[in-house]
Design a protein around this motif. Structure first.
Motif, PDB file in Angstrom:
ATOM      1  N   UNK A   6       0.792  -1.214   0.157  1.00 38.11           N
ATOM      2  CA  UNK A   6       0.095   0.005  -0.098  1.00 38.11           C
ATOM      3  C   UNK A   6       0.984   1.253   0.003  1.00 38.11           C
ATOM      4  N   UNK A  70      -6.680  -0.945  -0.711  1.00 43.93           N
ATOM      5  CA  UNK A  70      -5.463  -1.404  -1.096  1.00 43.93           C
ATOM      6  C   UNK A  70      -4.278  -0.320  -1.860  1.00 43.93           C
ATOM      7  N   UNK A  71      -4.682   0.946  -1.358  1.00 49.92           N
ATOM      8  CA  UNK A  71      -3.599   2.054  -1.890  1.00 49.92           C
ATOM      9  C   UNK A  71      -4.225   2.944  -2.787  1.00 49.92           C
ATOM     10  N   UNK A  72      -3.332   3.243  -3.518  1.00 52.26           N
ATOM     11  CA  UNK A  72      -3.682   4.517  -4.454  1.00 52.26           C
ATOM     12  C   UNK A  72      -3.340   4.154  -5.758  1.00 52.26           C
TER      13      UNK A  72
ATOM     14  N   UNK B  21      -2.348  -1.711   8.072  1.00 53.76           N
ATOM     15  CA  UNK B  21      -2.761  -1.738   6.648  1.00 53.76           C
ATOM     16  C   UNK B  21      -3.692  -0.511   6.292  1.00 53.76           C
ATOM     17  N   UNK B  24      -1.355   2.750   6.333  1.00 58.09           N
ATOM     18  CA  UNK B  24      -0.795   2.764   5.121  1.00 58.09           C
ATOM     19  C   UNK B  24      -1.962   3.257   4.043  1.00 58.09           C
ATOM     20  N   UNK B  25      -3.012   2.956   3.965  1.00 61.22           N
ATOM     21  CA  UNK B  25      -3.993   3.104   3.043  1.00 61.22           C
ATOM     22  C   UNK B  25      -4.335   4.632   3.057  1.00 61.22           C
ATOM     23  N   UNK B  26      -4.381   5.213   4.425  1.00 61.71           N
ATOM     24  CA  UNK B  26      -4.612   6.409   4.530  1.00 61.71           C
ATOM     25  C   UNK B  26      -3.668   7.377   4.091  1.00 61.71           C
ATOM     26  N   UNK B  28      -1.423   6.506   1.867  1.00 65.23           N
ATOM     27  CA  UNK B  28      -1.151   6.547   0.443  1.00 65.23           C
ATOM     28  C   UNK B  28      -1.940   7.306  -0.227  1.00 65.23           C
ATOM     29  N   UNK B  29      -3.173   7.723   0.492  1.00 63.23           N
ATOM     30  CA  UNK B  29      -3.979   8.425  -0.132  1.00 63.23           C
ATOM     31  C   UNK B  29      -4.134   9.777   0.352  1.00 63.23           C
ATOM     32  N   UNK B  32      -5.371  12.292  -2.548  1.00 63.68           N
ATOM     33  CA  UNK B  32      -6.306  11.790  -3.307  1.00 63.68           C
ATOM     34  C   UNK B  32      -7.401  12.590  -2.889  1.00 63.68           C
TER      35      UNK B  32
END
Lengths: 261, 246
Positions: A6, A70-72, B21, B24-26, B28-29, B32
């Motif tokens: 991620x 699952x990421x970006x 996880x 990490x998703x936060x 990564x975005x 966004x």
């Protein structure tokens, strides 16, 4: 551990973001350049516990499930087709478009390309061409003995020839518009090509039905705003760093597991 | 034989990995548009043990940790000025309605574009819905302006109104990726929603909170690991001492 992948997707997205920003900054002084922006989207979610699933026979349900993202991913790098600043150059074949529209350029392979860069030149035959020597459609030739060339706001090109007091009409510079100019494909050299997503070109006369007006002796600067690019760059760099911190944290967790034995 | 201590520690570690996880998703975005941060909720899970209550003292209950839900923070993200006429941000509550192949979806990301037919679409090409279905522009329309109440007007007249909806319970929304959310319930029209043209809503991830949580998770995980190590050492010592045959 998905955190590694991620965070890696986050780093890749920010890397691309920095690439887009650096291209904008590199083209800050490119005539008629339109800045791009990276648009991101979250990836698919893994439902470990689905919201709305029933938790008992009496009809109670899971109010909010467990969803792990699952990421970006990068969804698009649309071009921002806003008007750039108009700079006075005093050169008689420099033309800026104020408003909507593109100049039509005939490529050597016969295709038509589109540009907002109006820094035109005269070639050996007297034709009005781009700095690369491509002919501006519909093809206008300036007589050898022309004293001055004037281009009015509607795109009519006139020349004062020899000692005549009255100007001679040489032709009309066409403009093209698109329903979705952001969908044009950039081919470099300040040129754009038509794509299915931009829609078909609509050719018309400057100053009419939504077309912009022409301005002789001026050039359109890039629409890059240095302050916002630099602040975007700082944000992108910090986001990149934070994602790399996640990777090292996930690594630390895995290391503590593997050192158990 | 595995005793309860190891199992309890393991349940905590599994939960911490899931939380990692989510963090990490936060992160990564963090860039966004319209992304909503989520957090994971844990619960104590009582294990029904075979209790020998007649014995004194009675057995203790064993409680494990279990992750029960990811909770999404639906607070608005910061609005950023872009100057693009097709960028729209919602001020306050509300969602844009999007028509996708899988049915109606909702988003807070108002970075819209036009497709070749002149429809207002998302970056994925899904149509943005107005009060009367998709919104379409044609060549004769000049500059597009969007009023705070969502009314879209051009030089050739009104083109309808952006449909901004609200949900009684936003927690029932399910994120399906691509900045889109799906809902089981029918939304109502958001009466008081205001939209701002030329602005985009950023991600509402607060990096400081996420990094702090990440440090917490890493430390908790490491301390669980060292506890497991201690249990292991303890057992090895016990076996070593007890198994010595004189």
């Amino acid at each position: 551990m998905k955190a590694l992948q991620i965070a890696a997707s986050g780093m890749m997205a920010q890397e691309l973001n920095v690439e887009v920003i650096s291209n904008n900054v590199a083209n800050m002084r490119t005539t008629g350049f339109k800045r791009q922006r990276a648009d991101f989207q979250d990836l698919l979610y893994q439902n470990l516990r689905r919201p709305g699933a029933s938790t008992s026979d009496t009809g109670t349900i899971v109010p909010t499930g467990i969803q792990i993202g699952g990421g970006v991913k990068t969804a698009a790098t649309p071009r921002v087709m806003s008007q750039g600043n108009i700079l006075m150059t005093e050169k008689d074949l420099d033309v800026a478009i104020r408003g909507d529209g593109f100049f039509r350029v005939q490529l050597p392979d016969g295709r038509t390309a589109y540009t907002r860069d109006g820094s035109f030149e005269r070639d050996a035959l007297g034709q009005i061409v781009t700095v690369d020597g491509y002919i501006i459609e519909p093809g206008i030739t300036i007589p050898e003995d022309a004293r001055a060339v004037s281009i009015n706001s509607e795109g009519l090109v006139q020349a004062f020839v020899a000692t005549d007091a009255e100007p001679v009409d040489l032709g009309q510079i066409d403009l093209a518009r698109f329903v979705n100019p952001a969908g044009l494909e950039a081919m470099g050299d300040n040129l754009f090509l038509e794509t299915p997503s931009s829609g078909a070109e609509q050719v018309g006369v400057a100053g009419t039905e939504g077309f912009g007006m022409l301005q002789q002796g001026y050039l359109e600067q890039a629409n890059v705003n240095s302050v916002s690019e630099i602040s975007d760059l700082i944000a992108a760099q910090r986001a990149y760093e934070m994602n790399s911190r996640v990777i090292s944290a996930a690594d630390e967790m895995m290391q503590s597991t593997s050192s158990l034995r | 034989m595995i005793d309860n201590t190891i199992l309890v520690a393991l349940s905590r570690q599994v939960a911490l990995r899931r939380q990692m996880d989510v963090i990490a998703n936060n992160l990564a975005n963090v860039e966004t548009g319209g992304f909503k941060a989520s957090d994971i909720l844990f619960e104590e899970h009582m294990m029904p043990v075979a209790e020998a209550t007649s014995a004194l003292p009675a057995d203790h209950d064993v409680s494990f940790v279990i992750d029960t839900a990811t909770l999404t923070d639906y607070s608005p993200g910061p609005n950023q000025q872009t100057g693009n006429p097709l960028d729209v941000a919602i001020d306050g509550e509300g969602w844009f309605a999007i028509e996708t192949a899988a049915g109606e979806r909702y988003t807070r990301n108002g970075g819209f574009l036009l497709d070749p037919e002149g429809n207002l679409v998302t970056v994925n090409g899904d149509k943005v819905l107005g009060d009367g279905g998709p919104i379409t522009f044609d060549e004769s329309d000049g500059a597009i302006s969007i009023a705070p109440d969502g009314t879209i007007s051009t030089e050739a007249g009104d083109k309808g109104r952006l449909r901004v909806v609200a949900f009684a319970d936003e927690n029932a929304l399910e994120s399906v990726g691509s900045n889109l959310y799906a809902a089981d319930e029918q939304p109502q029209d958001a009466e008081n929603a205001r939209v701002r043209q030329g602005m985009l809503e950023g991600s509402n991830v607060r990096p400081i909170v996420e990094i702090t949580r990440m440090i917490e998770v890493t430390r908790a995980y490491t301390s669980m690991s060292s506890m497991l190590q201690n249990i292991d050492d303890m057992r090895r010592d016990a076996i070593g001492v007890l198994a010595v045959v004189q």
